[in-house]
Design a protein around this motif. Structure first.
Motif, PDB file in Angstrom:
ATOM      1  N   TYR A  36       0.846  -1.184   0.000  1.00 40.64           N
ATOM      2  CA  TYR A  36       0.000   0.000   0.000  1.00 40.64           C
ATOM      3  C   TYR A  36       0.888   1.244   0.000  1.00 40.64           C
ATOM      4  CZ  TYR A  36      -4.379  -2.500   0.901  1.00 40.64           C
ATOM      5  OH  TYR A  36      -5.495  -3.301   0.799  1.00 40.64           O
ATOM      6  N   GLY A  43      -5.733   7.865   3.130  1.00 38.29           N
ATOM      7  CA  GLY A  43      -5.651   6.485   3.548  1.00 38.29           C
ATOM      8  C   GLY A  43      -4.709   5.706   2.639  1.00 38.29           C
ATOM      9  N   GLY A 103       3.229  -4.111   8.132  1.00 34.20           N
ATOM     10  CA  GLY A 103       4.498  -3.676   8.667  1.00 34.20           C
ATOM     11  C   GLY A 103       4.401  -2.220   9.099  1.00 34.20           C
TER      12      GLY A 103
ATOM     13  N   TYR B  33     -14.124  -3.261   7.758  1.00 36.28           N
ATOM     14  CA  TYR B  33     -13.026  -3.452   8.708  1.00 36.28           C
ATOM     15  C   TYR B  33     -12.721  -2.153   9.431  1.00 36.28           C
ATOM     16  CZ  TYR B  33     -12.100  -7.139   5.220  1.00 36.28           C
ATOM     17  OH  TYR B  33     -12.220  -8.182   4.338  1.00 36.28           O
ATOM     18  N   TYR B  35      -9.237  -0.630  11.518  1.00 34.14           N
ATOM     19  CA  TYR B  35      -7.849  -0.782  11.912  1.00 34.14           C
ATOM     20  C   TYR B  35      -7.466   0.419  12.770  1.00 34.14           C
ATOM     21  CZ  TYR B  35      -7.280  -4.348   8.248  1.00 34.14           C
ATOM     22  OH  TYR B  35      -7.397  -5.473   7.473  1.00 34.14           O
ATOM     23  N   GLN B  37      -4.123   2.734  14.260  1.00 32.15           N
ATOM     24  CA  GLN B  37      -2.701   3.035  14.114  1.00 32.15           C
ATOM     25  C   GLN B  37      -2.289   4.067  15.139  1.00 32.15           C
ATOM     26  OE1 GLN B  37      -1.362   4.970  10.466  1.00 32.15           O
ATOM     27  NE2 GLN B  37       0.479   3.711  10.462  1.00 32.15           N
ATOM     28  N   GLY B  40       3.645   6.197  14.788  1.00 36.92           N
ATOM     29  CA  GLY B  40       4.928   5.515  14.745  1.00 36.92           C
ATOM     30  C   GLY B  40       4.843   4.004  14.753  1.00 36.92           C
ATOM     31  N   GLN B  41       3.635   3.481  14.893  1.00 38.54           N
ATOM     32  CA  GLN B  41       3.457   2.032  14.926  1.00 38.54           C
ATOM     33  C   GLN B  41       2.747   1.561  13.654  1.00 38.54           C
ATOM     34  OE1 GLN B  41       4.732   0.192  17.511  1.00 38.54           O
ATOM     35  NE2 GLN B  41       5.545   2.172  18.161  1.00 38.54           N
ATOM     36  N   GLN B  42       2.700   0.242  13.505  1.00 39.41           N
ATOM     37  CA  GLN B  42       2.004  -0.281  12.336  1.00 39.41           C
ATOM     38  C   GLN B  42       0.496  -0.239  12.551  1.00 39.41           C
ATOM     39  OE1 GLN B  42       3.787  -2.070  14.517  1.00 39.41           O
ATOM     40  NE2 GLN B  42       3.246  -4.229  14.469  1.00 39.41           N
ATOM     41  N   MET B  43      -0.221  -0.275  11.445  1.00 34.49           N
ATOM     42  CA  MET B  43      -1.668  -0.358  11.498  1.00 34.49           C
ATOM     43  C   MET B  43      -2.042  -1.745  12.028  1.00 34.49           C
ATOM     44  SD  MET B  43      -4.133   0.768   8.383  1.00 34.49           S
ATOM     45  CE  MET B  43      -2.700   1.472   7.656  1.00 34.49           C
ATOM     46  N   PHE B  45      -5.208  -4.511  13.073  1.00 33.11           N
ATOM     47  CA  PHE B  45      -6.590  -4.918  12.868  1.00 33.11           C
ATOM     48  C   PHE B  45      -7.368  -4.867  14.171  1.00 33.11           C
ATOM     49  CE2 PHE B  45     -10.061  -7.400  11.222  1.00 33.11           C
ATOM     50  CZ  PHE B  45     -10.405  -8.312  12.220  1.00 33.11           C
ATOM     51  N   PHE B  91      -8.656   3.667  10.951  1.00 39.14           N
ATOM     52  CA  PHE B  91      -8.920   3.527   9.531  1.00 39.14           C
ATOM     53  C   PHE B  91     -10.042   2.524   9.314  1.00 39.14           C
ATOM     54  CE2 PHE B  91      -5.549   5.946   7.610  1.00 39.14           C
ATOM     55  CZ  PHE B  91      -4.530   5.943   8.541  1.00 39.14           C
ATOM     56  N   GLU B 103      -9.264  -6.996  -2.582  1.00 37.48           N
ATOM     57  CA  GLU B 103      -8.595  -5.764  -2.185  1.00 37.48           C
ATOM     58  C   GLU B 103      -9.408  -5.058  -1.109  1.00 37.48           C
ATOM     59  OE1 GLU B 103      -7.960  -2.996  -5.353  1.00 37.48           O
ATOM     60  OE2 GLU B 103      -7.314  -1.392  -4.005  1.00 37.48           O
ATOM     61  N   GLN B 104      -8.721  -4.615  -0.089  1.00 37.71           N
ATOM     62  CA  GLN B 104      -9.345  -3.791   0.931  1.00 37.71           C
ATOM     63  C   GLN B 104      -9.062  -2.330   0.599  1.00 37.71           C
ATOM     64  OE1 GLN B 104      -8.582  -5.061   5.020  1.00 37.71           O
ATOM     65  NE2 GLN B 104      -8.682  -7.206   4.425  1.00 37.71           N
ATOM     66  N   PHE B 105     -10.126  -1.540   0.504  1.00 36.13           N
ATOM     67  CA  PHE B 105     -10.023  -0.119   0.206  1.00 36.13           C
ATOM     68  C   PHE B 105     -10.126   0.637   1.525  1.00 36.13           C
ATOM     69  CE2 PHE B 105     -10.418   0.067  -4.430  1.00 36.13           C
ATOM     70  CZ  PHE B 105     -10.834  -1.219  -4.706  1.00 36.13           C
ATOM     71  N   PHE B 106      -9.199   1.568   1.719  1.00 34.19           N
ATOM     72  CA  PHE B 106      -9.121   2.273   2.992  1.00 34.19           C
ATOM     73  C   PHE B 106      -9.608   3.712   2.897  1.00 34.19           C
ATOM     74  CE2 PHE B 106      -6.832  -0.453   5.962  1.00 34.19           C
ATOM     75  CZ  PHE B 106      -6.426  -1.465   5.114  1.00 34.19           C
ATOM     76  N   GLY B 107     -10.208   4.182   3.968  1.00 33.28           N
ATOM     77  CA  GLY B 107     -10.537   5.583   4.097  1.00 33.28           C
ATOM     78  C   GLY B 107      -9.334   6.392   4.570  1.00 33.28           C
ATOM     79  N   PRO B 108      -9.476   7.713   4.693  1.00 32.84           N
ATOM     80  CA  PRO B 108      -8.366   8.578   5.079  1.00 32.84           C
ATOM     81  C   PRO B 108      -8.071   8.576   6.566  1.00 32.84           C
ATOM     82  CG  PRO B 108     -10.308   9.876   4.676  1.00 32.84           C
ATOM     83  CD  PRO B 108     -10.660   8.472   4.307  1.00 32.84           C
TER      84      PRO B 108
END
Lengths: 112, 115
Positions: A36, A43, A103, B33, B35, B37, B40-43, B45, B91, B103-108
């Protein structure tokens, strides 16, 4: 326990060079690996993805190399452009509606 | 391309208050979904949702969290009561189907600050 690791944390390359972003994972059940791209304030957007049955996937300037035995993959961005400056996330899941495991991302800066 | 919208973009609330984060998924998508974040860390679930039900949730999805999508409206994440450690960017994502490799589509994202 971090199941998907990315390196480097940040990367600066000159315009026109190839940027190489690395990713490794621990879970052998992971089957689908999307990358991504995320710009500030937006996003994440799917850039390119690969399945574990393949060892290479190309889409224009973007190529994923995948090594299932070593549980490693890399994203190569050829002829990098300033507009490629963004954060890139490697992710993985087992397919279907499964959760994505991300990651921490690589912040890529392309110097003109 | 298809867009996922999230409202609001930022939310600041006092600890202990309730907050609802709203997501407008891609119109014909069926799987949803959330998520989380932390800076400084990963996103990570939180939960996924299909056909009016939670399919899977992570250990981050505390008892104070709930999700729903009343017919034709937003997919929401409610936190009641909020805690300081809930401060993060949340997210929302959606996908069309749940088989093969969707595919997962993400918002802002919604940036939540709990004071």
């Amino acid at each position: 326990q971090q199941q998907v690791r990315q390196s480097p944390q940040s990367l600066t390359v000159w315009e026109g060079e190839t940027a190489i972003l690395n990713c490794s994972y621990e879970n052998s059940a992971f089957d689908y690996f999307p990358w991504y791209q995320q710009f500030p304030g937006e996003g994440p957007a799917l850039l390119i993805s690969i399945l574990s049955v393949s060892n290479k996937k190309e889409d224009g300037r973007f190529t994923i190399f995948f090594n299932k035995r070593e549980k490693k993959l890399s994203l190569h961005i050829a002829d990098s452009q300033p507009g490629d400056s963004a954060t890139y996330f490697c992710a993985a899941n087992t397919g279907g509606a499964d959760r994505l495991t991300f990651g921490k991302g690589t912040q890529l800066i392309i110097q003109p | 391309g298809p867009k996922v919208l999230q409202i609001p973009s930022h939310q600041i609330i006092d600890m202990g208050q309730m907050v609802t984060l709203n997501c407008d998924p891609v119109s014909n998508h069926l799987y949803f979904y959330w998520y989380k974040q932390i800076l400084g860390q990963q996103m990570e679930f939180l939960v996924n949702f299909y056909n009016g039900k939670v399919m899977e949730k992570s250990k981050l999805f505390k008892d104070q969290f709930s999700v729903e999508r009343p017919d034709g409206s937003y997919f929401t994440l409610k936190i009641q009561p909020t805690a300081l450690e809930d401060s993060a960017v949340y997210f929302c994502a959606s996908s069309l189907w749940g088989y093969n490799y969707a595919e997962q589509f993400f918002g802002p994202g919604t940036r939540l600050t709990v004071l």
